[in-house]
Design a protein around this motif. Structure first.
Motif, PDB file in Angstrom:
ATOM      1  N   PHE A 228       0.795  -1.224   0.000  1.00 32.65           N
ATOM      2  CA  PHE A 228       0.000   0.000   0.000  1.00 32.65           C
ATOM      3  C   PHE A 228       0.828   1.276   0.000  1.00 32.65           C
ATOM      4  N   THR A 229       1.997   1.246   0.618  1.00 32.01           N
ATOM      5  CA  THR A 229       2.883   2.405   0.621  1.00 32.01           C
ATOM      6  C   THR A 229       4.288   1.922   0.288  1.00 32.01           C
ATOM      7  N   PRO A 230       5.173   2.793  -0.180  1.00 35.07           N
ATOM      8  CA  PRO A 230       6.510   2.355  -0.603  1.00 35.07           C
ATOM      9  C   PRO A 230       7.468   2.097   0.553  1.00 35.07           C
ATOM     10  N   GLN A 231       7.079   1.184   1.454  1.00 32.18           N
ATOM     11  CA  GLN A 231       7.868   0.884   2.641  1.00 32.18           C
ATOM     12  C   GLN A 231       7.741  -0.600   2.970  1.00 32.18           C
ATOM     13  N   HIS A 232       8.873  -1.274   3.098  1.00 30.33           N
ATOM     14  CA  HIS A 232       8.882  -2.667   3.528  1.00 30.33           C
ATOM     15  C   HIS A 232       8.669  -2.671   5.032  1.00 30.33           C
ATOM     16  N   ARG A 233       7.462  -3.042   5.456  1.00 31.44           N
ATOM     17  CA  ARG A 233       7.115  -2.960   6.884  1.00 31.44           C
ATOM     18  C   ARG A 233       6.214  -4.140   7.232  1.00 31.44           C
ATOM     19  N   GLU A 234       6.790  -5.171   7.813  1.00 29.87           N
ATOM     20  CA  GLU A 234       6.045  -6.368   8.168  1.00 29.87           C
ATOM     21  C   GLU A 234       5.545  -6.274   9.609  1.00 29.87           C
ATOM     22  N   ARG A 235       4.258  -6.471   9.776  1.00 26.77           N
ATOM     23  CA  ARG A 235       3.649  -6.449  11.097  1.00 26.77           C
ATOM     24  C   ARG A 235       2.670  -7.607  11.216  1.00 26.77           C
ATOM     25  N   ILE A 236       2.583  -8.171  12.426  1.00 26.72           N
ATOM     26  CA  ILE A 236       1.613  -9.236  12.642  1.00 26.72           C
ATOM     27  C   ILE A 236       0.293  -8.630  13.081  1.00 26.72           C
ATOM     28  N   VAL A 237      -0.779  -9.119  12.480  1.00 30.51           N
ATOM     29  CA  VAL A 237      -2.128  -8.685  12.813  1.00 30.51           C
ATOM     30  C   VAL A 237      -2.881  -9.906  13.336  1.00 30.51           C
ATOM     31  N   ILE A 238      -3.428  -9.779  14.537  1.00 29.45           N
ATOM     32  CA  ILE A 238      -4.182 -10.859  15.168  1.00 29.45           C
ATOM     33  C   ILE A 238      -5.624 -10.397  15.312  1.00 29.45           C
ATOM     34  N   VAL A 239      -6.561 -11.159  14.770  1.00 29.62           N
ATOM     35  CA  VAL A 239      -7.975 -10.816  14.919  1.00 29.62           C
ATOM     36  C   VAL A 239      -8.699 -11.982  15.571  1.00 29.62           C
ATOM     37  N   GLY A 240      -9.732 -11.655  16.316  1.00 33.68           N
ATOM     38  CA  GLY A 240     -10.519 -12.686  16.978  1.00 33.68           C
ATOM     39  C   GLY A 240     -11.983 -12.310  16.997  1.00 33.68           C
ATOM     40  N   PHE A 241     -12.831 -13.344  17.015  1.00 36.09           N
ATOM     41  CA  PHE A 241     -14.271 -13.137  17.033  1.00 36.09           C
ATOM     42  C   PHE A 241     -14.881 -13.928  18.188  1.00 36.09           C
ATOM     43  N   ARG A 242     -15.916 -13.377  18.772  1.00 40.38           N
ATOM     44  CA  ARG A 242     -16.548 -13.971  19.948  1.00 40.38           C
ATOM     45  C   ARG A 242     -17.145 -15.349  19.643  1.00 40.38           C
ATOM     46  N   GLU A 243     -17.536 -15.533  18.389  1.00 38.51           N
ATOM     47  CA  GLU A 243     -18.037 -16.825  17.930  1.00 38.51           C
ATOM     48  C   GLU A 243     -17.309 -17.193  16.645  1.00 38.51           C
ATOM     49  N   ALA A 244     -17.380 -18.457  16.275  1.00 43.75           N
ATOM     50  CA  ALA A 244     -16.738 -18.905  15.037  1.00 43.75           C
ATOM     51  C   ALA A 244     -17.375 -18.209  13.838  1.00 43.75           C
ATOM     52  N   THR A 245     -16.546 -17.793  12.896  1.00 42.73           N
ATOM     53  CA  THR A 245     -17.011 -17.135  11.670  1.00 42.73           C
ATOM     54  C   THR A 245     -16.294 -17.757  10.480  1.00 42.73           C
ATOM     55  N   ASP A 246     -16.624 -17.265   9.287  1.00 41.67           N
ATOM     56  CA  ASP A 246     -15.940 -17.731   8.082  1.00 41.67           C
ATOM     57  C   ASP A 246     -14.784 -16.799   7.713  1.00 41.67           C
ATOM     58  N   PHE A 247     -14.299 -16.010   8.676  1.00 45.42           N
ATOM     59  CA  PHE A 247     -13.208 -15.073   8.409  1.00 45.42           C
ATOM     60  C   PHE A 247     -11.963 -15.807   7.925  1.00 45.42           C
ATOM     61  N   THR A 248     -11.297 -15.207   6.946  1.00 45.20           N
ATOM     62  CA  THR A 248      -9.996 -15.697   6.494  1.00 45.20           C
ATOM     63  C   THR A 248      -9.183 -14.531   5.945  1.00 45.20           C
ATOM     64  N   PHE A 249      -7.901 -14.504   6.280  1.00 44.43           N
ATOM     65  CA  PHE A 249      -7.029 -13.462   5.747  1.00 44.43           C
ATOM     66  C   PHE A 249      -6.834 -13.597   4.240  1.00 44.43           C
ATOM     67  N   ASN A 250      -7.245 -14.714   3.680  1.00 42.86           N
ATOM     68  CA  ASN A 250      -7.140 -14.892   2.226  1.00 42.86           C
ATOM     69  C   ASN A 250      -8.050 -13.932   1.463  1.00 42.86           C
ATOM     70  N   ASP A 251      -8.994 -13.318   2.176  1.00 45.12           N
ATOM     71  CA  ASP A 251      -9.892 -12.351   1.533  1.00 45.12           C
ATOM     72  C   ASP A 251      -9.258 -10.974   1.368  1.00 45.12           C
ATOM     73  N   LEU A 252      -8.064 -10.770   1.930  1.00 41.63           N
ATOM     74  CA  LEU A 252      -7.391  -9.483   1.772  1.00 41.63           C
ATOM     75  C   LEU A 252      -7.098  -9.201   0.304  1.00 41.63           C
ATOM     76  N   LEU A 253      -7.327  -7.981  -0.097  1.00 40.93           N
ATOM     77  CA  LEU A 253      -6.976  -7.540  -1.441  1.00 40.93           C
ATOM     78  C   LEU A 253      -5.681  -6.738  -1.350  1.00 40.93           C
ATOM     79  N   LEU A 254      -4.562  -7.379  -1.640  1.00 40.80           N
ATOM     80  CA  LEU A 254      -3.249  -6.748  -1.557  1.00 40.80           C
ATOM     81  C   LEU A 254      -2.782  -6.407  -2.964  1.00 40.80           C
ATOM     82  N   PRO A 255      -2.743  -5.131  -3.319  1.00 41.21           N
ATOM     83  CA  PRO A 255      -2.342  -4.741  -4.675  1.00 41.21           C
ATOM     84  C   PRO A 255      -0.992  -5.336  -5.049  1.00 41.21           C
ATOM     85  N   SER A 256      -0.905  -5.863  -6.258  1.00 43.04           N
ATOM     86  CA  SER A 256       0.351  -6.460  -6.708  1.00 43.04           C
ATOM     87  C   SER A 256       1.325  -5.399  -7.211  1.00 43.04           C
TER      88      SER A 256
END
Length: 423
Positions: A228-256
Motif C-alpha cells: 500500500f505504501t513504498p515501505q517494507h514494513r512487516e507487522r503481525i495482525v491478530i484478529v478474533g471473534f466472539r463466535e466462530a465465523t468464516d473469516f480468512t485473511f485470504n480475503d485481503l486484497l493486496l495490490p500487486s
C-alpha cells in the motif's frame, strides 16, 4: 478560579458546527475553541448560554443522529492509525487510551475528545468503567511473560490462567478488558518479531489466552505494508471473534503493483499542495524545495559513510539506506530522528542526501495530508515510526466488519447493551 461549564456542552456543539462557527458565536478565536476542546482550558460559563442557544437552534431541525455501524475502543492508540482504518468503515470510537503526552497531543488535534473517554495509562483503569463496544483495537507493546510461580500457585489451589501468566504485561490489560466486556471482535497489532520473541513462548501464551481461556475464534497473519505504501514494513495482525465465523485473511486484497517512493515525496515541480496546517515548515513553496534543514550536515554524512565502510569491510550488512523515487524503503523506525540512516533520499547536483520530512513520513505510513502534525520533528518521527500503515488497517477492517455485523445481528436482543458515551 474561573468557573467553567461542562466540557460535554462544547462537545455537543462540535458535532454540528465547526470550530470557526462556534468561535464566531461565542466571540472567541478558533485557537481558544481548540484549547477548550483539548481540555487545556475550561469552557467558561460565560460561553454556556451561547452554546445552549446554538444547540437549540440546530437540534429542532436535525433528525436524531444515526447510530454508528459499530463502536470500538482504541487502546495503546499512539496517533490513531488503527482508528483511522476502522472509522473508514463506519465505526465510532467510544474510548481511547494513550499514555504518551506528545502522542495524545497529536491524537486530540486530529480526532478531538468529543463523545468519548480519553484516558492515559490503561493499567490502573477498571475494565468495568470502559463503555461497552463491538470491537477492541490495540497495538500493544511486546513484552516477555514469566510463568515463574505458576506451579506453586497451582499447588495452593489458586487460579493461574492469564491473570498469572501475563500479569504485569500490557497484554494482560488487553486480556482483562476482553474478558470483562466480551466485544464481538478484536484486532491486535505488533511487530513481526512477536512470533519469535522469547523463543516463541510469548506468542504461544498470547494464542493460548485468546483461544483457550477467552474462547475467541483467532486468526493471524504477517502483512507487509509495501502493498500500500513504498515501505517494507512487516507487522503481525491478530484478529478474533466472539463466535466462530468464516473469516480468512485470504480475503485481503493486496495490490500487486507496489507504489514507489516518488509517490510520497514532496514535488519540486511546482505542484506540491500548500497545506494550511504545515505552511512552509517542511517545504518552501516559494522555491519549490524541501527545507534545507533536512539535508544531512557534512559531519553526519561523513560519519555515516565511514560507519558503513567499516561494517562492509567486516562483512556485515549494516549501513545507511540510500533511496531514490523508484525505491521501496526500509522500515521507518522510531529512532529515525537520530540520523535518518535507514531512509536517506538521494539529491541531485552532488548534494548530500536528506532525511524524509515529517510530512513525507506521514504519507509513507498512509496518513492523508489533512492529518495535522502539531509536535516537533523529533516527536513526529517517533510517532510515525511507532505507528501502523493505515491502509493495511483499513483493508483488514474491510474483511472483519461484515463478520462483526453478523455477530451483532445475533445479539441485538440486549446481550450487548451499550453504555452511554461519557466525556
Amino acid at each position: 478560579m474561573t468557573a467553567v461549564a461542562p466540557l460535554n456542552l462544547l462537545a455537543e456543539a462540535l458535532k454540528f458546527y465547526t470550530q470557526g462557527e462556534i468561535a464566531e458565536r461565542v466571540g472567541k478565536n478558533v485557537r481558544t475553541i481548540r484549547r477548550w476542546e483539548s481540555e487545556k482550558a475550561g469552557c467558561p460559563v460565560i460561553a454556556e448560554a451561547a452554546l445552549r442557544e446554538l444547540l437549540a437552534e440546530r437540534m429542532h431541525r436535525l433528525p436524531a443522529p444515526a447510530r454508528p455501524e459499530f463502536t470500538f475502543i482504541d487502546l495503546f492508540a499512539g496517533i490513531g492509525g488503527i482508528r483511522r482504518g476502522f472509522e473508514a468503515h463506519g465505526g465510532e470510537c467510544a474510548f481511547t487510551s494513550e499514555w504518551n503526552d506528545f502522542s495524545k497531543k497529536t491524537y486530540i488535534e486530529n480526532f478531538g475528545v468529543a463523545g468519548h473517554h480519553f484516558v492515559g495509562d490503561i493499567v490502573p483503569f477498571p475494565a468495568d468503567a470502559i463503555p461497552s463496544h463491538d470491537v477492541l483495537l490495540a497495538g500493544f507493546p511486546c513484552q516477555p511473560f514469566s510463568i515463574a510461580g505458576v506451579s506453586k500457585k497451582n499447588s495452593l489451589g489458586r487460579p493461574h490462567g492469564f491473570e498469572c501468566t501475563t500479569q504485569g504485561t500490557l497484554f494482560y490489560d488487553v486480556a482483562r478488558i476482553i474478558d470483562a466486556k466480551r466485544p464481538a471482535a478484536f484486532l491486535l497489532e505488533n511487530v513481526k518479531n512477536l512470533l519469535s520473541h522469547d523463543k516463541g513462548n510469548t506468542f504461544k501464551t498470547i494464542l493460548s489466552v485468546l483461544r483457550d481461556e477467552l474462547k475467541y475464534d483467532v486468526h493471524y497473519r504477517v502483512i507487509d505494508g509495501q502493498h500500500f505504501t513504498p515501505q517494507h514494513r512487516e507487522r503481525i495482525v491478530i484478529v478474533g471473534f466472539r463466535e466462530a465465523t468464516d473469516f480468512t485473511f485470504n480475503d485481503l486484497l493486496l495490490p500487486s503493483a507496489k507504489p514507489r517512493l516518488g509517490s510520497i515525496l514532496h514535488k519540486t515541480d511546482g505542484t506540491e499542495p500548500f497545506l494550511e496546517h504545515d505552511q512552509d515548515r517542511f517545504f518552501d513553496h516559494g522555491s519549490a524545495k524541501v527545507q534545507s534543514k533536512y539535508t544531512l550536515t557534512p559531519k553526519l554524512w561523513e560519519y555515516l559513510q565511514a560507519y558503513a565502510d567499516k561494517h562492509r569491510a567486516a562483512g556485515n550488512g549494516f549501513g545507511f539506506g540510500l533511496v531514490t523515487p523508484e525505491s521501496v524503503t526500509r522500515t521507518l523506525s522510531a529512532r529515525y530522528f537520530k540520523d535518518g540512516s535507514e531512509i536517506l533520499v538521494a539529491q541531485d547536483s552532488g548534494r548530500r542526501p536528506r532525511r524524509l520530512t515529517p510530512r513525507e513520513c506521514a504519507r509513507l505510513m498512509g496518513f492523508p495530508d489533512s492529518f495535522v502534525i502539531p509536535v516537533s520533528d523529533t516527536q513526529s518521527y517517533r510517532q510515525f515510526g511507532n505507528s501502523v500503515v493505515v491502509p493495511v488497517m483499513q483493508e483488514v477492517a474491510r474483511i472483519m466488519i461484515p463478520r462483526v455485523k453478523t455477530l451483532l445481528g445475533k445479539s441485538r436482543d440486549g446481550a450487548q447493551q451499550r453504555l452511554p458515551l461519557i466525556v
